[in-house]
Design a protein around this motif. Structure first.
Motif, PDB file in Angstrom:
ATOM      1  N   GLN A  70      35.479  39.378  29.322  1.00 48.70           N
ATOM      2  CA  GLN A  70      35.036  39.700  30.647  1.00 48.70           C
ATOM      3  C   GLN A  70      33.577  39.935  30.764  1.00 48.70           C
ATOM      4  OE1 GLN A  70      37.894  41.949  32.311  1.00 48.70           O
ATOM      5  NE2 GLN A  70      39.103  40.365  33.248  1.00 48.70           N
ATOM      6  N   ARG A  71      33.002  40.871  29.677  1.00 46.54           N
ATOM      7  CA  ARG A  71      31.744  41.458  29.720  1.00 46.54           C
ATOM      8  C   ARG A  71      30.718  40.462  29.227  1.00 46.54           C
ATOM      9  NH1 ARG A  71      28.497  42.487  26.005  1.00 46.54           N
ATOM     10  NH2 ARG A  71      29.867  41.813  24.248  1.00 46.54           N
ATOM     11  N   THR A  72      30.876  39.753  28.210  1.00 46.78           N
ATOM     12  CA  THR A  72      30.103  38.803  27.653  1.00 46.78           C
ATOM     13  C   THR A  72      29.514  37.622  28.531  1.00 46.78           C
ATOM     14  OG1 THR A  72      29.704  37.443  25.412  1.00 46.78           O
ATOM     15  CG2 THR A  72      31.718  37.415  26.334  1.00 46.78           C
ATOM     16  N   PRO A  73      28.396  37.508  28.440  1.00 47.03           N
ATOM     17  CA  PRO A  73      27.877  36.171  29.386  1.00 47.03           C
ATOM     18  C   PRO A  73      28.322  34.803  28.580  1.00 47.03           C
ATOM     19  CG  PRO A  73      26.021  36.900  27.988  1.00 47.03           C
ATOM     20  CD  PRO A  73      27.286  38.037  27.617  1.00 47.03           C
ATOM     21  N   ASP A  99      38.256  32.003  29.143  1.00 43.13           N
ATOM     22  CA  ASP A  99      37.614  31.048  30.109  1.00 43.13           C
ATOM     23  C   ASP A  99      38.028  29.712  29.864  1.00 43.13           C
ATOM     24  OD1 ASP A  99      35.260  32.781  31.432  1.00 43.13           O
ATOM     25  OD2 ASP A  99      34.511  32.802  29.274  1.00 43.13           O
ATOM     26  N   GLU A 144      41.438  34.891  38.692  1.00 47.17           N
ATOM     27  CA  GLU A 144      40.084  35.020  38.330  1.00 47.17           C
ATOM     28  C   GLU A 144      40.054  33.770  37.711  1.00 47.17           C
ATOM     29  OE1 GLU A 144      37.088  37.031  35.267  1.00 47.17           O
ATOM     30  OE2 GLU A 144      38.880  37.957  35.605  1.00 47.17           O
ATOM     31  N   LYS A 193      33.025  28.774  35.095  1.00 49.30           N
ATOM     32  CA  LYS A 193      32.286  29.588  35.976  1.00 49.30           C
ATOM     33  C   LYS A 193      32.577  31.132  35.252  1.00 49.30           C
ATOM     34  CE  LYS A 193      32.567  27.370  40.489  1.00 49.30           C
ATOM     35  NZ  LYS A 193      32.973  27.491  42.011  1.00 49.30           N
ATOM     36  N   LYS A 194      31.215  31.619  35.115  1.00 49.58           N
ATOM     37  CA  LYS A 194      31.148  33.132  34.498  1.00 49.58           C
ATOM     38  C   LYS A 194      30.203  33.688  35.110  1.00 49.58           C
ATOM     39  CE  LYS A 194      32.471  35.584  30.491  1.00 49.58           C
ATOM     40  NZ  LYS A 194      33.145  35.384  29.121  1.00 49.58           N
ATOM     41  N   HIS A 195      30.434  34.997  35.549  1.00 44.19           N
ATOM     42  CA  HIS A 195      29.635  35.665  36.123  1.00 44.19           C
ATOM     43  C   HIS A 195      28.694  35.222  37.443  1.00 44.19           C
ATOM     44  CE1 HIS A 195      29.463  38.466  32.315  1.00 44.19           C
ATOM     45  NE2 HIS A 195      30.449  38.338  32.780  1.00 44.19           N
ATOM     46  N   GLY A 196      29.508  34.312  37.976  1.00 41.72           N
ATOM     47  CA  GLY A 196      28.841  33.732  39.172  1.00 41.72           C
ATOM     48  C   GLY A 196      28.070  32.743  39.142  1.00 41.72           C
ATOM     49  N   LYS A 197      28.142  32.248  37.587  1.00 46.53           N
ATOM     50  CA  LYS A 197      27.246  31.042  37.294  1.00 46.53           C
ATOM     51  C   LYS A 197      28.109  29.812  36.938  1.00 46.53           C
ATOM     52  CE  LYS A 197      23.269  33.985  36.087  1.00 46.53           C
ATOM     53  NZ  LYS A 197      22.568  34.303  34.975  1.00 46.53           N
TER      54      LYS A 197
END
Length: 417
Positions: A70-73, A99, A144, A193-197
């Motif tokens: 979850q942390r990594t972009p 993801d 999520e 989708k990840k971190h809103g992107k």
């Protein structure tokens, strides 16, 4: 020009970092995943793939691995592989938290009901609390990642396990891939989708970096093998015992302490039944007592039984790390009994024997008079040599004599009656 253009395109898409884990979910797996995700971020990676085959493992390690995802972009893909492999228990939840969750044909996923590693029974209240906590966790993952909440809850509550086709149909995974090449091909162009992107995954023409275990991780995986940890534990006892009965040996003691600590560390990560460990300790103590205060086998038999039972129950049969083969247990129990009762007894006998050097080693030896003793003096034959001897006894030729004292080159003897 074309090659330069392809190189520029490849660099713009970054690199795919491809990791593999074929073992239990443990602090070692956490370290491996955490280190390689950090390396992928540092080296300009665009995708992190974890090829996974695991029977499950520790919940704490599972949660921390998911936190890393979850942390990594970077987009994270978990690929359950090879055919015949599985993502069970904690491995199932790690897979669905990625993801992109992918399975190979012939694999399975599920059976995620929480269990207590170590053999102890969980009280009903504690068991229910752990179950509800895990259910809440998978519901948050389902929301999520857009996965089927109902099926994920059944994996936890009912321990159901799914084939790749079932998992894809029920919305538990995203893809089925035959092998690595098929996986990379199907991932190319996929959006996540990840971190809103929104991120478009690119794998075509992108460099794939195979990441390896570090020396530390490989070493820790070895000592967390139940059989290796068990043998290290017993070897540790051997070394310490040898050092205690032969002070100053140093090497056996050092090897024993290091082996014992490594064995306890490995067993601590695996999760053990503490009753089993106490029985092993009791068994060894009984063998030592039999050694120093012989009871004609009574304590030895009790020690062997305690050692065998303790070894059998040391690792829970539900442990994802596997168990200790019965053949190994039988061999080590026999070797331990032999070491303490036979080798140990010989060592004690040698230790208690009076230490003598030079001519003094003749004290206590028997020989034969080869002359009559006159005036208390005569000659004796002992250990292949003729000696001058003195005695207060009336000794005749061919009488048996016993050496009591050595002064210079003269023996003081008495007649063996």
């Amino acid at each position: 020009m074309v090659l330069l253009l392809l190189l520029l395109v490849s660099l713009s898409f970054g690199k795919v970092f491809y990791a593999k884990w074929d073992d239990a979910v443990s602090p070692i797996m956490l370290e491996y995943v955490k280190r390689n995700i950090a390396e992928a971020e540092k080296e300009g990676g665009s995708l992190f793939v974890l090829e996974l085959n695991t029977p499950g493992g520790l919940e704490t390690s599972m949660r921390q691995i998911i936190q890393e995802f979850q942390r990594t972009p970077l987009p994270v893909v978990v690929y359950v592989y090879p055919p015949g492999g599985r993502a069970a228990s904690a491995g199932a939840i790690i897979t669905v938290s990625a993801d992109v969750a992918v399975m190979a044909p012939g694999t399975n996923i599920g059976a995620a009901h929480p269990v207590q590693v170590g053999g102890e029974r969980m009280e009903e209240a504690v068991k229910e609390k752990a179950l509800q906590d895990m259910l809440a966790f998978v519901r948050s993952i389902a929301k999520e990642k857009g996965r089927n909440q109902e099926v994920l809850e059944r994996m936890v509550k009912e321990s159901i396990s799914l084939t790749p086709d079932e998992a894809l149909k029920d919305g538990v995974i995203d893809l089925i891939a035959v092998d690595r090449a098929d996986l990379l091909q199907k991932l190319d162009g996929r959006k996540v989708k990840k971190h809103g992107k929104e991120i478009v995954i690119r794998t075509s023409g992108v460099a794939v970096i195979d990441v390896q275990e570090s020396l530390r991780e490989s070493f820790l995986r070895v000592i967390t093998n139940p059989t290796v940890a068990y043998m290290l534990l017993l070897i540790g006892f051997y070394g310490i015992f040898f050092e205690l009965y032969n002070p100053g040996s140093i090497i056996p003691g050092a090897v024993g302490v290091v082996s014992l600590l490594l064995g306890l560390y490995g067993l601590g990560i695996i999760g053990i039944n503490w009753l089993g460990l106490l029985l092993i300790l009791a068994g060894i103590l009984l063998l030592v007592l039999e050694l120093v205060t012989p009871t004609f086998g009574g304590l030895a038999i009790a020690g062997v039984i305690a050692l065998a039972i303790g070894s059998l129950v040391l690792i829970s049969p539900d442990s994802p790390y596997g168990d200790i083969p019965v053949s190994v247990i039988a061999t080590m129990v026999f070797a331990t009994a032999f070491f303490f009762l036979v080798a140990g007894r010989l060592g004690l006998k040698a230790q208690k024997r009076k230490k003598m050097t030079g001519y003094e080693e003749l004290i206590g030896e028997e020989g034969e008079a080869i002359t009559d003793f006159k005036g208390g003096k005569g000659k004796v034959f002992i250990k292949g040599e003729i000696w001058n001897a003195i005695s207060q006894d009336d000794i005749k030729k061919e009488d048996k004599v016993l050496v009591e004292e050595v002064r210079g080159l003269t023996l003081y003897v008495r007649k063996v009656r």
